[in-house]
Design a protein around this motif. Sequence first.
Motif, short mmCIF file in Angstrom:
data_model
loop_
_atom_site.label_atom_id
_atom_site.label_comp_id
_atom_site.label_asym_id
_atom_site.label_seq_id
_atom_site.Cartn_x
_atom_site.Cartn_y
_atom_site.Cartn_z
N LEU A 1 1.22 6.95 7.57
CA LEU A 1 0.76 5.60 7.23
C LEU A 1 1.54 4.61 8.08
N ALA B 1 -2.78 0.65 8.17
CA ALA B 1 -2.96 -0.43 7.19
C ALA B 1 -2.64 -1.73 7.92
N LYS C 1 1.95 0.54 8.90
CA LYS C 1 1.60 -0.80 8.44
C LYS C 1 1.54 -1.78 9.60
N MET D 1 -8.46 -1.68 7.03
CA MET D 1 -7.61 -0.58 7.46
C MET D 1 -8.47 0.39 8.26
N ILE E 1 -3.21 6.67 9.10
CA ILE E 1 -3.82 5.52 8.44
C ILE E 1 -3.14 4.29 8.99
N ILE F 1 0.85 -1.19 0.00
CA ILE F 1 0.00 0.00 0.00
C ILE F 1 0.88 1.23 0.00
N ARG F 2 0.46 2.25 -0.73
CA ARG F 2 1.25 3.48 -0.80
C ARG F 2 0.42 4.68 -0.44
N LEU F 3 1.06 5.62 0.22
CA LEU F 3 0.42 6.88 0.59
C LEU F 3 0.97 7.98 -0.30
N ILE G 1 -3.48 5.18 -0.98
CA ILE G 1 -4.20 6.22 -0.27
C ILE G 1 -3.78 7.55 -0.87
#
Lengths: 327, 327
Positions: free
Chosen positions: B6, B106, B8, B90, B104, A4-6, A104
């Motif tokens: 973000l 994730a 993880k 998430m 965020i 997943i990347r922001l 995101i």
Amino acid sequence: MGTIRLYKRDRIDRVIRLDTNLINEVEGAFTDLTTKQVMMPPIMRIDVPQNNGEVDIKSAYIEGLDSFAVKLSSGFFDNPKRGLPSANGMMILLSAVTGEPLAIFADNGLLTDLRTAAAGAVAARSLSREDSRVAGVIGTGSQARYQIEALMNVRDIQKVYVYGRSIEKADQYKRDIESRFTIPVEVKQTAKEVVQGSDLVITTTPATDPVIHQDWIHPGLHITAMGSDAEHKQELDAKVLEAADLFVCDVVEQSLRLGELRSCANDQVRSSAIELGEITSERKNGRSDPNQITICDLTGTGAQDTAIARYVYQLLDTKEDEGHERS
Amino acid sequence: MGTIRLYKRDRIDRVIRLDTNLINEVEGAFTDLTTKQVMMPPIMRIDVPQNNGEVDIKSAYIEGLDSFAVKLSSGFFDNPKRGLPSANGMMILLSAVTGEPLAIFADNGLLTDLRTAAAGAVAARSLSREDSRVAGVIGTGSQARYQIEALMNVRDIQKVYVYGRSIEKADQYKRDIESRFTIPVEVKQTAKEVVQGSDLVITTTPATDPVIHQDWIHPGLHITAMGSDAEHKQELDAKVLEAADLFVCDVVEQSLRLGELRSCANDQVRSSAIELGEITSERKNGRSDPNQITICDLTGTGAQDTAIARYVYQLLDTKEDEGHERS
């Protein structure tokens, strides 16, 4: 698990353009709404009354696509007192194959602004006269800017008329548009003058009472009303809808609930309303005569969010590869 | 603008523990549901039928708190064929003051697993006998593990009985729990034997037909049913609810719609059901006699998500400072 990347706003801003590629993607979303199975649940809303705020959540999954977006958009109306904009937001792109979050976009509402403006260009391409030269804008906010930028991709605009309640903001709008594009902007004293002098008019206001009246409109005019998106808003007098030859909207059910159809009790208008996707999919005609008066009412759809999120994800992927080449 | 971050799963996993701090935070969420104004809109659901998938979105804003969570949780039931878990998800933490996204997570569903297990411990602390020594578990999935881990914070468990439809999975469960904790696990051949031999029982199944029947239960027993969270699920026979002295749930409306109350037509049971927050806020009594039979039905609430998201955000903030010290 995928990675997943922001992506933050400045990163997104560097890769995306309000060009015909984007307009075509958003047009595709309207076509999908007509031709494909779309899962678009009702908007989820969380109110934060203590801070005069609200968060809306929208989503749409379009049959057959391998990803879809969930969008959070917030309005916190005490923010300006803190020196912050009222609006904020972000989008999340999810895999429609595995449910995994892919990206995101912490875009602060940029993608919403762009997909809304692109929808205006889709409406203008389907409904305004091809020889439209004068664009009128009612409202002087960021959408009033993005809408003109989008419009110039689809119509050869030579002049802009603008009206806003604040003359200072209208003057600032004139300076901004003239410095960015090579077209003259004329600030008008009334909305009436804007409408009377324009081939197509875009309303971009949070108005709760009509800003356009029936006796101002003329044959050949197209109006895109993109301001109303809530139960208390209205930009067009009901008589304007009655006088139009063609009333189009993004989603009829939303226009009846949140848009211009809400304030128009005329059954003839309500029952003949068509959706923009019916035109872009060529199931129904758009403008068929240069003298027709046409209206498009846009309330905003999750399908547009999914379209722009998928598009920017692909752009970022491509540009990243280029970045690696260069570095 | 603040800086959105973000995090993880592995990062979150390093800072959060299923300990009494977390259990107290989740208990606070239940208390808030009873004592404060909570905006908890209905769950938003997007179906992706082509891929046997669904995404649920939950949120809850609790009056007076400066942030709240929006949670996406997905179930894509063809994922195991691809070697991926069905569940994903998430959380997003938003400022309740400005609407800005703060963080965020994730977490692939880790925080949901932990807040669900913590709720089980809250239920056990409020409702099971203080001298409970034998815990029974029906189901052998990840919640069956987390629930025991959470429970050990609040009760001095000396032995675990487990039943699952797959003997292999039950044996694996025994090995996992025994290697991680210093308590013996006994695999039982029937759910009946688990219930009959335990002081408290936790059901963690996706069952659509009852897994516990009335003639198995005994004075002093507590049951936490956390499996049912959809219109077609059920873990407890309606007669079990009728035989209990106290029926508690997280949210009565949800239990009626998605949980154990759905399958129990008895008006006496339905009208005397109380919410866990009424007990944790000391407005109503939990267990008042060692011989009472008590039940707690948990369907899951956005308030728990907000509680754990706020808690982990604070932990990450603290640990990051420590990290800087060390590096």
